[in-house]
Design a protein around this motif. Structure first.
Motif, PDB file in Angstrom:
ATOM      1  N   PHE A   1       1.031  -0.744   0.274  1.00 39.36           N
ATOM      2  CA  PHE A   1      -0.304   0.042   0.083  1.00 39.36           C
ATOM      3  C   PHE A   1       1.126   1.228   0.245  1.00 39.36           C
ATOM      4  O   PHE A   1       0.240   2.473   0.634  1.00 39.36           O
ATOM      5  N   GLU A   2       2.222   1.081  -0.307  1.00 41.97           N
ATOM      6  CA  GLU A   2       2.768   2.503  -0.808  1.00 41.97           C
ATOM      7  C   GLU A   2       3.048   2.848  -1.966  1.00 41.97           C
ATOM      8  O   GLU A   2       2.824   1.393  -2.872  1.00 41.97           O
ATOM      9  N   GLU A   3       3.338   4.014  -2.070  1.00 44.00           N
ATOM     10  CA  GLU A   3       3.208   4.455  -3.296  1.00 44.00           C
ATOM     11  C   GLU A   3       4.601   3.865  -4.457  1.00 44.00           C
ATOM     12  O   GLU A   3       5.698   3.194  -4.044  1.00 44.00           O
ATOM     13  N   PRO A   4       4.181   3.434  -5.305  1.00 40.54           N
ATOM     14  CA  PRO A   4       3.601   4.483  -6.232  1.00 40.54           C
ATOM     15  C   PRO A   4       2.005   3.597  -6.765  1.00 40.54           C
ATOM     16  O   PRO A   4       1.304   3.614  -7.599  1.00 40.54           O
ATOM     17  N   LEU A   5       1.659   2.944  -5.800  1.00 39.89           N
ATOM     18  CA  LEU A   5       0.755   1.919  -5.554  1.00 39.89           C
ATOM     19  C   LEU A   5      -0.077   2.148  -5.057  1.00 39.89           C
ATOM     20  O   LEU A   5      -0.617   2.601  -4.590  1.00 39.89           O
ATOM     21  N   ALA A   6      -1.294   2.185  -5.987  1.00 34.87           N
ATOM     22  CA  ALA A   6      -3.043   2.796  -6.195  1.00 34.87           C
ATOM     23  C   ALA A   6      -3.629   2.174  -5.370  1.00 34.87           C
ATOM     24  O   ALA A   6      -3.193   0.578  -5.539  1.00 34.87           O
ATOM     25  N   VAL A   7      -4.736   2.992  -4.665  1.00 29.09           N
ATOM     26  CA  VAL A   7      -5.912   2.154  -4.291  1.00 29.09           C
ATOM     27  C   VAL A   7      -7.253   2.847  -4.683  1.00 29.09           C
ATOM     28  O   VAL A   7      -6.718   4.109  -4.935  1.00 29.09           O
ATOM     29  N   ASP A   8      -8.017   1.850  -4.311  1.00 31.26           N
ATOM     30  CA  ASP A   8      -9.631   2.281  -4.379  1.00 31.26           C
ATOM     31  C   ASP A   8      -9.863   3.487  -4.664  1.00 31.26           C
ATOM     32  O   ASP A   8      -9.421   3.965  -2.928  1.00 31.26           O
ATOM     33  N   GLY A   9     -10.443   4.597  -4.964  1.00 28.06           N
ATOM     34  CA  GLY A   9     -11.009   5.975  -4.369  1.00 28.06           C
ATOM     35  C   GLY A   9      -9.940   7.519  -4.344  1.00 28.06           C
ATOM     36  O   GLY A   9     -10.364   8.233  -4.066  1.00 28.06           O
ATOM     37  N   GLU A  10      -9.109   7.042  -5.245  1.00 28.26           N
ATOM     38  CA  GLU A  10      -7.839   8.289  -4.915  1.00 28.26           C
ATOM     39  C   GLU A  10      -8.816   8.841  -6.787  1.00 28.26           C
ATOM     40  O   GLU A  10      -9.068   8.846  -7.051  1.00 28.26           O
ATOM     41  N   ARG A  11      -7.888  10.176  -5.896  1.00 30.13           N
ATOM     42  CA  ARG A  11      -8.637  11.338  -6.647  1.00 30.13           C
ATOM     43  C   ARG A  11      -7.536  12.599  -7.445  1.00 30.13           C
ATOM     44  O   ARG A  11      -7.117  12.388  -6.579  1.00 30.13           O
ATOM     45  N   PHE A  12      -7.651  12.734  -8.684  1.00 36.55           N
ATOM     46  CA  PHE A  12      -6.607  13.840  -9.651  1.00 36.55           C
ATOM     47  C   PHE A  12      -7.467  14.229 -10.177  1.00 36.55           C
ATOM     48  O   PHE A  12      -8.503  13.848 -10.377  1.00 36.55           O
ATOM     49  N   SER A  13      -6.569  15.932 -10.503  1.00 30.19           N
ATOM     50  CA  SER A  13      -7.761  16.793 -10.694  1.00 30.19           C
ATOM     51  C   SER A  13      -6.233  16.639 -12.216  1.00 30.19           C
ATOM     52  O   SER A  13      -4.739  17.291 -11.220  1.00 30.19           O
TER      53      SER A  13
END
Length: 274
Positions: free
Chosen positions: A261-273
């Protein structure tokens, strides 16, 4: 361009059912999810939303993230964890254009578009739009391009999404090994955000019955088996494409818990603009 990662897991998701590994137990204890793959894009100017791949976890993902139903959908390939959520549009959507590649797959004898049309012909809401690779289409105010990647034995596509007004660019590798064709890499290059298939760490490749492939100069596998990139392969792809930021998706539960669960691994719910 507002990007929400609805699903960042592989075919079994994390936590995986009936699995008591440290990574799955940690995910349960901390309320972390990696459901089956799906990405959601919002265009604030047009008040429309684009969905990339329809996860079997469609209902749960949309309820959990409290986002509006999509106005348009793109399907990258015909594996169930990317396709079978389309059944969820029944009684929810009136009209959902579904963009999918028009190339005939020699394995299935039909294109991704034809498979979608055959499997979901009973759904009046689905309006399949056969799309040629590298042919850009405009939907939800975004320019969307399917690019061939390498996910044997089936044809599979990455996706490039650009905002013609702001220049923001999102690239999705799709399910692929590291051997993405050069013409596809050229189209995918220089994204603000790359979402790259990084299913396992490279050290796990030796556990695959055919091992790893596409090794770097130090012998590190960039491909796990033949279908997916390792973490190291996905990171290398981000460097190759000059990505401003890379997040790894389609992640399996085979990462050690202290890395899972460390970067750069993604998890559900992440948001980017973007």
């Amino acid at each position: 361009m507002e990007v929400t990662l609805l699903g960042t897991g592989d075919t079994t998701g994390t936590p995986t059912l009936d699995c008591e590994c440290d990574t799955c137990e940690y995910a349960r204890e901390h309320g972390i999810e990696r459901t089956r793959f799906s990405v959601y894009l919002e265009n604030d100017r047009t008040d429309e939303a684009l969905l990339i791949d329809a996860s079997p976890d469609f209902r749960h993902q949309f309820e959990r993230e409290d986002v509006a139903l999509p106005d348009s959908i793109v399907i990258t390939h015909v594996h169930f964890d990317h396709l079978d959520g389309l059944g969820n549009v029944y009684r929810l959507l009136r009209d959902a254009p579904v963009y999918a590649a028009n190339e005939t797959d020699p394995v299935t004898g039909e294109s991704v578009a034809e498979t979608v049309n055959r499997k979901y012909s009973y759904l009046d809401a689905i309006d399949v739009q056969p799309t040629a690779p590298f042919e850009t289409v405009r939907t939800c105010g975004f320019d969307v391009t399917l690019v061939p990647v390498d996910h044997p034995p089936l044809l599979c596509y990455g996706v490039v999404i650009e905002d013609p007004e702001t220049g923001a660019k999102l690239t999705l590798s799709g399910d692929t090994n590291y051997a993405i064709p050069e013409d596809s890499r050229a189209a995918m290059a220089n994204p603000d955000l790359l979402l790259a298939d990084g299913i396992v760490p490279a050290q796990v490749a030796e556990s695959h019955h055919i091992g790893g492939d596409h090794h770097d100069d130090e012998g590190v596998a960039r491909t796990f088996g033949s279908k997916h990139m390792t973490r190291e392969g996905a990171i290398a792809l981000g460097d190759d494409l000059n990505a401003e930021r890379t997040r790894l998706v389609h992640v399996a539960h085979y990462y050690p818990v202290d890395e899972a669960f460390e970067e750069p691994l993604a998890v559900d719910g992440e948001r980017f603009s973007l």
